[in-house]
Design an enzyme around this catalytic site. Structure first.
Site, mmCIF file in Angstrom:
data_model
loop_
_atom_site.group_PDB
_atom_site.id
_atom_site.type_symbol
_atom_site.label_atom_id
_atom_site.label_comp_id
_atom_site.label_asym_id
_atom_site.label_seq_id
_atom_site.Cartn_x
_atom_site.Cartn_y
_atom_site.Cartn_z
ATOM 1 C CG ASP A 45 -1.922 -0.848 1.213
ATOM 2 O OD1 ASP A 45 -2.401 -1.197 0.079
ATOM 3 O OD2 ASP A 45 -2.441 -1.734 1.927
ATOM 4 N N GLY A 46 2.045 1.202 0.714
ATOM 5 C CA GLY A 46 3.081 2.428 0.717
ATOM 6 C C GLY A 46 3.358 2.580 -0.755
ATOM 7 C CG ASN A 120 -3.567 6.026 3.501
ATOM 8 O OD1 ASN A 120 -4.515 5.409 2.869
ATOM 9 N ND2 ASN A 120 -2.263 5.354 3.607
ATOM 10 C CD GLU A 121 -2.473 8.730 6.843
ATOM 11 O OE1 GLU A 121 -1.263 8.940 6.393
ATOM 12 O OE2 GLU A 121 -2.806 7.620 7.105
ATOM 13 N NE ARG A 146 -0.328 20.975 26.788
ATOM 14 C CZ ARG A 146 0.717 22.045 26.782
ATOM 15 N NH1 ARG A 146 0.101 23.208 26.307
ATOM 16 N NH2 ARG A 146 1.657 21.680 27.084
ATOM 17 C CG ASP A 148 1.673 12.766 21.744
ATOM 18 O OD1 ASP A 148 1.895 13.690 22.666
ATOM 19 O OD2 ASP A 148 1.931 11.515 21.896
ATOM 20 C CB ALA A 183 -1.514 10.951 22.983
HETATM 21 P P1 NAP Z 1 5.228 2.608 6.542
HETATM 22 O O1 NAP Z 1 5.516 2.840 8.000
HETATM 23 O O2 NAP Z 1 6.409 1.747 5.773
HETATM 24 O O3 NAP Z 1 4.033 1.600 6.529
HETATM 25 C C1 NAP Z 1 2.903 1.598 7.331
HETATM 26 C C2 NAP Z 1 2.023 0.190 7.030
HETATM 27 O O4 NAP Z 1 0.827 1.152 6.958
HETATM 28 C C3 NAP Z 1 2.273 -0.544 6.144
HETATM 29 O O5 NAP Z 1 2.147 -1.788 6.458
HETATM 30 C C4 NAP Z 1 1.461 -0.152 4.788
HETATM 31 O O6 NAP Z 1 1.056 -1.345 4.054
HETATM 32 C C5 NAP Z 1 0.094 0.398 5.610
HETATM 33 N N1 NAP Z 1 -0.845 1.069 5.056
HETATM 34 C C6 NAP Z 1 -0.585 1.807 4.154
HETATM 35 N N2 NAP Z 1 -1.784 2.487 3.611
HETATM 36 C C7 NAP Z 1 -2.744 1.598 4.490
HETATM 37 C C8 NAP Z 1 -4.390 1.538 4.387
HETATM 38 N N3 NAP Z 1 -4.722 2.554 3.566
HETATM 39 N N4 NAP Z 1 -4.708 0.973 5.165
HETATM 40 C C9 NAP Z 1 -4.092 -0.188 5.964
HETATM 41 N N5 NAP Z 1 -2.938 -0.111 5.983
HETATM 42 C C10 NAP Z 1 -2.116 0.878 5.317
HETATM 43 O O7 NAP Z 1 4.850 3.820 5.686
HETATM 44 P P2 NAP Z 1 4.472 3.727 4.415
HETATM 45 O O8 NAP Z 1 4.506 2.575 3.721
HETATM 46 O O9 NAP Z 1 5.116 5.023 3.572
HETATM 47 O O10 NAP Z 1 2.839 4.103 4.451
HETATM 48 C C11 NAP Z 1 2.607 5.375 4.742
HETATM 49 C C12 NAP Z 1 1.182 5.119 5.783
HETATM 50 O O11 NAP Z 1 1.715 4.486 7.122
HETATM 51 C C13 NAP Z 1 0.381 6.532 6.299
HETATM 52 O O12 NAP Z 1 -0.428 6.892 5.176
HETATM 53 C C14 NAP Z 1 -0.124 5.906 7.521
HETATM 54 O O13 NAP Z 1 -1.482 5.424 7.197
HETATM 55 C C15 NAP Z 1 0.517 4.522 7.951
HETATM 56 N N6 NAP Z 1 1.002 4.971 9.347
HETATM 57 C C16 NAP Z 1 0.649 4.035 10.274
HETATM 58 C C17 NAP Z 1 1.110 4.610 11.359
HETATM 59 C C18 NAP Z 1 0.410 3.662 12.651
HETATM 60 O O14 NAP Z 1 -0.460 3.012 12.319
HETATM 61 N N7 NAP Z 1 0.581 3.910 13.824
HETATM 62 C C19 NAP Z 1 1.936 5.440 11.858
HETATM 63 C C20 NAP Z 1 2.428 6.033 10.582
HETATM 64 C C21 NAP Z 1 1.821 6.021 9.400
HETATM 65 P P3 NAP Z 1 2.010 -1.873 3.102
HETATM 66 O O15 NAP Z 1 2.657 -3.020 3.891
HETATM 67 O O16 NAP Z 1 1.038 -2.781 2.011
HETATM 68 O O17 NAP Z 1 2.756 -0.914 2.505
#
Ligand code: NAP
Length: 264
Positions: A45-46, A120-121, A146, A148, A183
């Protein structure tokens, strides 16, 4: 059909990319980086987030397809051993095009306004300590935050960062945005609702930091930036949507179950 391909860059994704391109050429598909009709992402998804941001200026004329090199994803719904099946369908049938809502973010800074389209967000944190910001909904003060940070997600992004924060999973046929807290601190001065809030398409929210001099950490999907001089940030459901080409059914709720629950 003119297509382009982006891969995650790891060995497996690169190998699949080469295999896909060879099979596609043999079937008469044309590789066109500048004006593709189909954008194929190989990785996760990334990787799809990166593909989206590379081609977000051509949303009216492209459809996205995702191949996952691990488990199935939300945007990447084909598996690594299904390349030939996918290519056969791409060359013999018309896809069902699915349109998903996006988030439109306008950041008003002392240096001018900038806009972002989000798959995504959108994430807001302070670069130093806790984030303090007023949140307005439809130009009325709603709460003083107030904590994170704040995450504002699309329906398809609701299964990403938003879900880890306890936000709801929203079906992407609903044109909505969701505000989730990271938070929050609640006391007499700072009081927030404490649960996530879902706004319909005709509503908008503004985030207003009390001190424009503060450095803020801003996230647009996987892209992170630090900004100061931010006067306000307006979020609303975007007018444009992103299109995914579906060559076989894989419903949103099945994807949610596969990702988070497994076989029932
Ligand atoms: P990453 O930190 O390498 O991966 C974050 C994880 O989020 C990966 O497992 C990715 O899936 C999954 N993901 C991305 N979009 C998703 C969706 N719409 N629904 C469910 N899972 C999803 O970062 P990245 O690959 O650059 O992705 C950025 C995304 O990470 C952000 O958009 C955010 O949604 C997510 N993120 C999550 C957290 C958290 O949950 N605490 C914190 C920061 C960011 P794949 O393995 O298939 O790539």
């Amino acid at each position: 059909m003119k297509y382009v391909l982006l891969d995650r860059g790891d060995r497996l994704s690169r190998e699949l990319s080469e295999q896909f391109q060879a099979e596609a050429k043999a079937r008469g598909l044309i590789y066109d980086e500048a004006a593709p009709e189909t954008v194929v992402s190989i990785g996760g998804d990334g990787t799809m987030l990166q593909a989206f941001h590379r081609y977000k200026d051509r949303l009216d004329s492209v459809a996205f397809i995702g191949i996952h090199t691990g488990h199935l994803g939300f945007y990447a719904d084909w598996q690594k051993d299904e390349l030939v099946d996918l290519l056969d369908l791409m060359t013999s049938s018309e896809p069902r095009n699915i349109h998903y809502p996006l988030l439109h973010v306008e950041i008003d800074t002392e240096a001018g306004k900038e806009t972002h389209l989000v798959l995504n967000e959108f994430t807001l944190k302070s670069a130093d300590g806790t984030l303090v910001s007023a949140i307005h909904i439809n130009d009325e003060p709603f709460e003083m935050f107030r904590g994170d940070g704040i995450v504002i997600s699309t329906p398809t992004g609701s299964t990403g960062y938003n879900k880890s924060l306890g936000g709801a999973v929203i079906h992407p046929s609903l044109e909505a945005l969701q505000i989730a807290e990271i938070a929050s601190i609640n006391n007499r001065v700072y009081r927030t609702l404490g649960s996530s809030v879902i706004l319909p398409k005709h509503h908008h929210c503004d985030i207003v930091p009390p001190d424009p001099g503060e450095e803020l950490m801003i996230g647009v999907d996987h892209i992170l930036m630090v900004k100061s001089g931010v006067r306000s940030i307006t979020c609303r459901v975007a007018e444009n949507k992103v299109t995914f080409a579906r060559y076989r059914p894989f419903t949103f709720w099945n994807r949610v179950r596969e990702a988070f629950i497994g076989s029932v």
